[in-house]
Design an enzyme around this catalytic site. Structure first.
Site, PDB file in Angstrom:
ATOM      1  N   LEU A 168      -3.167  33.391  17.262  1.00 54.03           N
ATOM      2  CA  LEU A 168      -2.087  34.281  17.713  1.00 54.03           C
ATOM      3  C   LEU A 168      -0.885  34.269  16.773  1.00 54.03           C
ATOM      4  CD1 LEU A 168      -2.329  33.401  21.504  1.00 54.03           C
ATOM      5  CD2 LEU A 168      -2.771  35.664  20.501  1.00 54.03           C
ATOM      6  N   TYR A 203       7.901  23.810  26.111  1.00 52.04           N
ATOM      7  CA  TYR A 203       6.885  24.757  26.585  1.00 52.04           C
ATOM      8  C   TYR A 203       7.510  25.770  27.556  1.00 52.04           C
ATOM      9  CZ  TYR A 203       3.199  26.341  29.795  1.00 52.04           C
ATOM     10  OH  TYR A 203       2.388  27.097  30.616  1.00 52.04           O
ATOM     11  N   LEU A 248      -8.948  31.002  20.012  1.00 49.53           N
ATOM     12  CA  LEU A 248      -9.235  30.223  18.797  1.00 49.53           C
ATOM     13  C   LEU A 248     -10.658  29.696  18.848  1.00 49.53           C
ATOM     14  CD1 LEU A 248      -6.099  27.898  18.437  1.00 49.53           C
ATOM     15  CD2 LEU A 248      -6.803  29.705  16.868  1.00 49.53           C
TER      16      LEU A 248
HETATM   17  P1  NAI Z   1      -5.675  26.608  28.516  1.00 48.84           P
HETATM   18  O1  NAI Z   1      -4.966  25.670  27.603  1.00 48.84           O
HETATM   19  O2  NAI Z   1      -6.870  26.128  29.234  1.00 48.84           O
HETATM   20  O3  NAI Z   1      -6.087  27.925  27.700  1.00 48.84           O
HETATM   21  C1  NAI Z   1      -5.256  28.465  26.695  1.00 48.84           C
HETATM   22  C2  NAI Z   1      -6.151  29.036  25.620  1.00 48.84           C
HETATM   23  O4  NAI Z   1      -5.321  29.533  24.574  1.00 48.84           O
HETATM   24  C3  NAI Z   1      -7.094  27.986  25.009  1.00 48.84           C
HETATM   25  O5  NAI Z   1      -8.448  28.382  25.131  1.00 48.84           O
HETATM   26  C4  NAI Z   1      -6.662  27.874  23.567  1.00 48.84           C
HETATM   27  O6  NAI Z   1      -7.731  27.720  22.644  1.00 48.84           O
HETATM   28  C5  NAI Z   1      -5.931  29.190  23.341  1.00 48.84           C
HETATM   29  N1  NAI Z   1      -4.895  29.046  22.318  1.00 48.84           N
HETATM   30  C6  NAI Z   1      -3.988  28.037  22.202  1.00 48.84           C
HETATM   31  N2  NAI Z   1      -3.220  28.230  21.123  1.00 48.84           N
HETATM   32  C7  NAI Z   1      -3.662  29.374  20.541  1.00 48.84           C
HETATM   33  C8  NAI Z   1      -3.275  30.094  19.378  1.00 48.84           C
HETATM   34  N3  NAI Z   1      -2.249  29.662  18.602  1.00 48.84           N
HETATM   35  N4  NAI Z   1      -3.949  31.210  19.063  1.00 48.84           N
HETATM   36  C9  NAI Z   1      -4.988  31.642  19.851  1.00 48.84           C
HETATM   37  N5  NAI Z   1      -5.386  31.009  20.971  1.00 48.84           N
HETATM   38  C10 NAI Z   1      -4.731  29.890  21.293  1.00 48.84           C
HETATM   39  O7  NAI Z   1      -4.591  27.162  29.533  1.00 48.84           O
HETATM   40  P2  NAI Z   1      -4.843  27.817  30.968  1.00 48.84           P
HETATM   41  O8  NAI Z   1      -4.657  26.772  31.982  1.00 48.84           O
HETATM   42  O9  NAI Z   1      -6.065  28.614  30.946  1.00 48.84           O
HETATM   43  O10 NAI Z   1      -3.577  28.784  31.077  1.00 48.84           O
HETATM   44  C11 NAI Z   1      -3.639  30.127  30.620  1.00 48.84           C
HETATM   45  C12 NAI Z   1      -2.222  30.635  30.431  1.00 48.84           C
HETATM   46  O11 NAI Z   1      -1.515  30.565  31.653  1.00 48.84           O
HETATM   47  C13 NAI Z   1      -1.416  29.841  29.411  1.00 48.84           C
HETATM   48  O12 NAI Z   1      -0.574  30.740  28.712  1.00 48.84           O
HETATM   49  C14 NAI Z   1      -0.571  28.935  30.270  1.00 48.84           C
HETATM   50  O13 NAI Z   1       0.636  28.592  29.623  1.00 48.84           O
HETATM   51  C15 NAI Z   1      -0.340  29.785  31.499  1.00 48.84           C
HETATM   52  N6  NAI Z   1      -0.144  28.993  32.698  1.00 48.84           N
HETATM   53  C16 NAI Z   1      -1.216  28.318  33.247  1.00 48.84           C
HETATM   54  C17 NAI Z   1      -1.032  27.567  34.388  1.00 48.84           C
HETATM   55  C18 NAI Z   1      -2.179  26.886  35.058  1.00 48.84           C
HETATM   56  O14 NAI Z   1      -1.955  26.309  36.125  1.00 48.84           O
HETATM   57  N7  NAI Z   1      -3.396  26.932  34.542  1.00 48.84           N
HETATM   58  C19 NAI Z   1       0.297  27.419  35.005  1.00 48.84           C
HETATM   59  C20 NAI Z   1       1.337  28.171  34.346  1.00 48.84           C
HETATM   60  C21 NAI Z   1       1.102  28.930  33.240  1.00 48.84           C
HETATM   61  C1  15L Z   2       1.590  24.982  33.432  1.00 49.22           C
HETATM   62  O1  15L Z   2       2.369  25.813  32.982  1.00 49.22           O
HETATM   63  C2  15L Z   2       0.408  24.532  32.664  1.00 49.22           C
HETATM   64  O2  15L Z   2      -0.090  25.545  31.827  1.00 49.22           O
HETATM   65  C3  15L Z   2      -0.697  23.983  33.530  1.00 49.22           C
HETATM   66  O3  15L Z   2      -1.623  23.298  32.697  1.00 49.22           O
HETATM   67  C4  15L Z   2      -0.150  23.041  34.605  1.00 49.22           C
HETATM   68  O4  15L Z   2       0.372  21.908  33.979  1.00 49.22           O
HETATM   69  C5  15L Z   2       0.919  23.746  35.411  1.00 49.22           C
HETATM   70  O5  15L Z   2       1.890  24.380  34.587  1.00 49.22           O
HETATM   71  C6  15L Z   2       1.699  22.794  36.339  1.00 49.22           C
HETATM   72  O6  15L Z   2       2.874  23.050  36.547  1.00 49.22           O
HETATM   73  O7  15L Z   2       1.103  21.855  36.853  1.00 49.22           O
END
Ligand code: NAI
Ligand code: 15L
Length: 268
Positions: A53, A138, A36
């Site tokens: 998305l 979530y 986005l």
């Molecule tokens: P983040 O929140 O930093 O990045 C997600 C991105 O998706 C953002 O840049 C946002 O603008 C974009 N986004 C949100 N809604 C949208 C939509 N409707 N349409 C298009 N883009 C959209 O999250 P992060 O930490 O980078 O995580 C990446 C993926 O991994 C996510 O799916 C998250 O759920 C998953 N995840 C991440 C974890 C972590 O520790 N960072 C842990 C478990 C899962």
């Molecule tokens: C997730 O799924 C989230 O995307 C990340 O931001 C953290 O909160 C992580 O889990 C967590 O379990 O700490």
């Protein structure tokens, strides 16, 4: 490993997207970044296309040129009101899976989360085959993505690796994050193996590095030959020194989802 021609990375402006972008030229000749939020600091092998998305036409436009691999990180990454989760993670995941089906079935890596099993206790070891116990709307939305991966493989032949990411940030700040930490380099290695493997079908694994505390049984990842090289152990002393004493009966300390089990309904 033969490189992909064109890899699509959704959620490219987010934390994980930013962390893995520098490594993606090892995987693909060209990388299409989408989010986005606009990304302007493009390397020569990168292009950017914004997409909501939840909007099918915008997702279809990401496949206007042939894509032969997808890393789907985009969507709501924390507990948020249902309308946002519905748009980004329910409709958004559906749009991605279905666009993949209709555009040559490139192999897909789906960013699931440890929160699909957040209501398992920390003294249990959870395998990827247990009954789901999400700790949040979530977490339930990630379960939907995993369910889509099943029907899109069994019925339509789309191959997907669902990675239940633990905690993928530069460093852990709590004992829970230490147990769940995933180094970006280990994640990239995993993605490379998933694209390189002859066959992955539809698989679910946990995305955690080789940490000392192990809450998950990741033996299901063995078929990829993935052996994480990083560990959160380097931060143990620092994390423990900065962790305040807490009530051991606090549900946030009992369950793997940690503080997420305390979150109420996001629309209340
Ligand atoms: P983040 O929140 O930093 O990045 C997600 C991105 O998706 C953002 O840049 C946002 O603008 C974009 N986004 C949100 N809604 C949208 C939509 N409707 N349409 C298009 N883009 C959209 O999250 P992060 O930490 O980078 O995580 C990446 C993926 O991994 C996510 O799916 C998250 O759920 C998953 N995840 C991440 C974890 C972590 O520790 N960072 C842990 C478990 C899962
Ligand atoms: C997730 O799924 C989230 O995307 C990340 O931001 C953290 O909160 C992580 O889990 C967590 O379990 O700490």
């Amino acid at each position: 490993m033969p490189k992909l021609n064109r890899l699509l990375l959704t959620g490219a402006a987010g934390g994980v997207g930013k962390a893995i972008r520098p490594f993606l030229s090892q995987l693909a000749e060209q990388v299409l970044l989408s989010d986005l939020q606009e990304i302007t600091d493009l390397a020569p092998h990168e292009t950017f296309r914004a997409a909501q998305l939840g909007d099918r036409a915008q997702v279809d436009a990401l496949f206007a040129e042939p894509v032969d691999g997808v890393i789907h990180l985009g969507g709501v990454s924390v507990e948020k009101p249902f309308a946002m989760i519905c748009e980004g993670n329910l409709v958004g995941a559906y749009n991605i899976f279905d666009a993949v089906r209709l555009n040559g079935k490139p192999r897909l890596i789906f960013a699931s989360s440890n929160h699909v099993t957040g209501y398992y206790r920390r003294d249990e070891t959870v395998g990827a085959d247990v009954m789901l116990r999400p700790d949040s709307l979530y977490g339930a939305s990630k379960a939907w993505g995993e369910a889509l991966s099943s029907v899109y493989y069994d019925k339509f032949g789309v191959e997907t690796l669902c990675v239940r990411i633990g905690y993928c940030f530069p460093r852990p700040e709590s004992p829970r994050q230490m147990a769940l930490w995933l180094a970006a380099e280990d994640f990239i290695d995993l993605c490379a193996r998933a694209f390189d493997a002859e066959h992955i079908g539809r698989a679910i694994i946990y995305g955690v590095s080789d940490n000392d505390d192990k809450w998950v049984d990741n033996s299901g990842a063995a078929f990829l030959g993935w052996k994480p090289k990083h560990s959160s152990a380097q931060w143990r002393a620092d994390v423990l020194a900065n962790t305040p004493k807490a009530d051991p009966l606090d549900p946030a300390l009992i369950y793997q989802g940690g503080p997420w089990v305390h979150m109420g309904h996001p629309d209340d």
